[in-house]
Design a protein around this motif. Structure first.
Motif, short mmCIF file in Angstrom:
data_model
loop_
_atom_site.label_atom_id
_atom_site.label_comp_id
_atom_site.label_asym_id
_atom_site.label_seq_id
_atom_site.Cartn_x
_atom_site.Cartn_y
_atom_site.Cartn_z
N THR A 1 1.03 -1.59 -0.15
CA THR A 1 0.08 0.00 -0.13
C THR A 1 1.02 1.26 -0.20
O THR A 1 1.00 2.10 -0.79
CB THR A 1 -0.79 0.09 1.06
N TRP B 1 -1.14 -2.05 -8.11
CA TRP B 1 -2.13 -1.28 -7.88
C TRP B 1 -3.18 -2.22 -7.27
O TRP B 1 -4.14 -2.24 -6.07
CB TRP B 1 -2.45 -0.64 -8.79
N ARG C 1 4.14 1.63 -1.11
CA ARG C 1 5.23 1.61 -2.92
C ARG C 1 4.17 2.51 -3.93
O ARG C 1 4.63 2.77 -4.43
CB ARG C 1 5.68 0.54 -2.95
N TYR C 2 2.68 1.61 -3.41
CA TYR C 2 2.06 1.54 -4.55
C TYR C 2 0.36 2.91 -4.44
O TYR C 2 0.37 3.42 -5.52
CB TYR C 2 1.29 0.52 -4.98
N LEU C 3 0.52 2.72 -3.63
CA LEU C 3 -0.87 2.80 -3.15
C LEU C 3 -0.89 5.25 -2.13
O LEU C 3 -1.85 5.65 -2.11
CB LEU C 3 -2.14 2.90 -3.23
N ASP C 4 0.15 5.17 -1.55
CA ASP C 4 1.00 6.40 -0.20
C ASP C 4 0.03 7.23 -0.56
O ASP C 4 -0.58 8.25 -0.75
CB ASP C 4 2.20 6.30 -0.75
N GLY C 5 0.49 7.83 -2.37
CA GLY C 5 0.17 9.64 -2.60
C GLY C 5 -1.43 9.47 -2.77
O GLY C 5 -2.21 11.20 -2.09
N VAL D 1 -4.02 9.19 -10.50
CA VAL D 1 -3.19 8.09 -9.95
C VAL D 1 -1.69 8.45 -9.90
O VAL D 1 -1.32 7.96 -8.98
CB VAL D 1 -4.04 6.94 -9.98
N THR E 1 0.83 8.85 -7.28
CA THR E 1 1.73 7.99 -7.42
C THR E 1 2.75 7.47 -7.51
O THR E 1 3.85 6.56 -7.12
CB THR E 1 1.13 6.23 -7.22
N TRP F 1 3.28 6.28 -10.95
CA TRP F 1 3.54 4.76 -11.78
C TRP F 1 2.76 5.61 -12.68
O TRP F 1 2.18 6.11 -12.72
CB TRP F 1 2.43 3.68 -10.81
#
Length: 394
Positions: free
Chosen positions: A314, A383, A316-320, A366, A370, A372
């Motif tokens: 969570t 994700w 690494r991929y969704l923190d922002g 998104v 993130t 990415w």
């Protein structure tokens, strides 16, 4: 002068003297009116004759008020009741035999009374009442003992079945003797198609644990259930059914939150089934009332087994997105639907009832938050996993 006691005694002694013939008449009449007794199973003909002799002798002594210092009336009746319960003879069948015995006994008495004087024949009515009172008392004492013994046997059998079920769930069915005993006690084959279900007893649920067995029978599914700590565990014989059908049946009964193991083919695998059903249960939010099989929650189960990895996913991929404030829920919902729609903006827009450009803008946001790119295979996989890890954050 009332000589009824003397007449009753004389009559009882006369019939006792011809007891062999009376017993034969009784046995023939009972077998003529009951296929169970006629078959000799579970009550053999020898057992029937022996019981009839004991019953008739004590009944005639009671009727004639002839002392019997060795046996008490109620004790003999109770012994008969316990014996027939242990033989699993239906109580209705036993009571019918007692009524047939009363009819034969009264017929023998009536035949004897025909040769008595007119004054004595006037006592026939009183004598009949005494006969049927004796039969009723004997039948009542027998039935009470029968029911009590049956309750004891049922409790013992239930305890035995429960103990062997626990042995299956504890992994002791690797011993063929244990597996065989459990199969016999539960009434199912050692090899078939089974699943284990674990139902959570969440704090708000009813105090009494659920018993889905009657409802599952309507689906053609045999099951056996036992409370275990904060859960109820069940073994279900699936046969040709699949876990999705089982889940639907359980949802229909509103059993609460429940996990279902993958199917397995031997009772010896029930312990593994229990562990996997618990893993499926652990992926469901408390008090959600959801029912899910492990095969439908494999990613959640894998992530739940490694909470540190799930947390890192969570971050690494969704923190922002998680720190985006008011945008968070809309972006997460759009991302989830976009991934479930094969990353199609048009498909997502149709499902969310908005314009395709709106979806593209949100997915772009998104990607911006993130770091990415939306067309990256790793990003999409990350994700998807991170979103499922979020579902485990109860």
């Amino acid at each position: 002068m009332n000589d009824e006691p003397a007449l009753r005694r004389e009559l009882a002694l006369t019939l006792l003297g011809d007891l062999d013939n009376l017993i034969e008449r009784l046995a023939d009449d009972i077998c003529a009116h009951s296929s169970r007794y006629a078959s000799g199973t579970p009550v053999t003909h020898e057992d029937l004759h022996r019981t009839l002799r004991g019953n008739m002798e004590i009944a005639l002594r009671e009727f004639g008020r002839i002392p019997d210092g060795e046996r008490l009336f109620e004790a003999v009746a109770a012994e008969n009741g316990r014996l027939r319960a242990e033989q699993d003879m239906p109580l209705a069948t036993v009571l019918q035999a007692y009524r047939r015995g009363g009819r034969v006994l009264w017929q023998a008495m009536a035949d004897w009374m025909r040769d008595r004087s007119p004054d004595q024949q006037h006592m026939v009515g009183d004598m009949a009442g005494a006969v049927w009172e004796t039969i009723d008392r004997f039948s009542s004492a027998m039935a009470d003992a029968y029911r009590l013994r049956m309750l004891e046997l049922q409790h013992r059998e239930a305890s035995r079945r429960g103990a062997l079920f626990e042995a299956l769930l504890d992994g002791r069915a690797g011993d063929p003797a244990v597996a065989g005993a459990a199969a016999t006690a539960l009434g199912v084959p050692r090899q078939d198609r089974y699943a284990v279900v674990v139902i959570a007893q969440d704090a708000h649920d009813a105090v009494s644990p659920p018993d889905p067995a009657p409802a599952l029978e309507g689906w053609g599914l045999w099951s056996f259930w036992r409370p275990r700590a904060d859960t109820v565990a069940g073994l279900v014989r699936l046969r040709a059914a699949d876990p999705a059908e089982l889940a639907e049946a359980l949802r229909g009964q509103r059993v609460g939150r429940a996990g279902i193991s993958p199917p397995f083919g031997e009772l010896a695998a029930a312990a593994q089934g229990l562990r996997l059903a618990q893993r499926a249960l652990d992926t469901l939010p408390p008090r959600s009332g959801e029912v899910a099989s492990l095969d439908d929650r494999l990613v959640h189960a894998a992530l739940g087994a490694e909470p540190e990895i799930a947390e890192r996913l969570t971050v690494r991929y969704l923190d922002g997105v998680l720190d985006s404030g008011a945008e968070r829920d809309v972006l997460l919902g759009t991302l989830r639907t976009w991934l479930d729609s094969g990353c199609s903006a048009s498909g997502t827009a149709a499902r969310m009832f908005c314009h395709r450009n709106t979806i593209l803008n949100r997915i772009g946001r998104v990607a911006e938050l993130t770091g990415w790119p939306a067309d990256s295979g790793e990003a999409r996989l990350g994700w998807a996993l991170a979103l499922r890890a979020l579902e485990l954050d109860h």
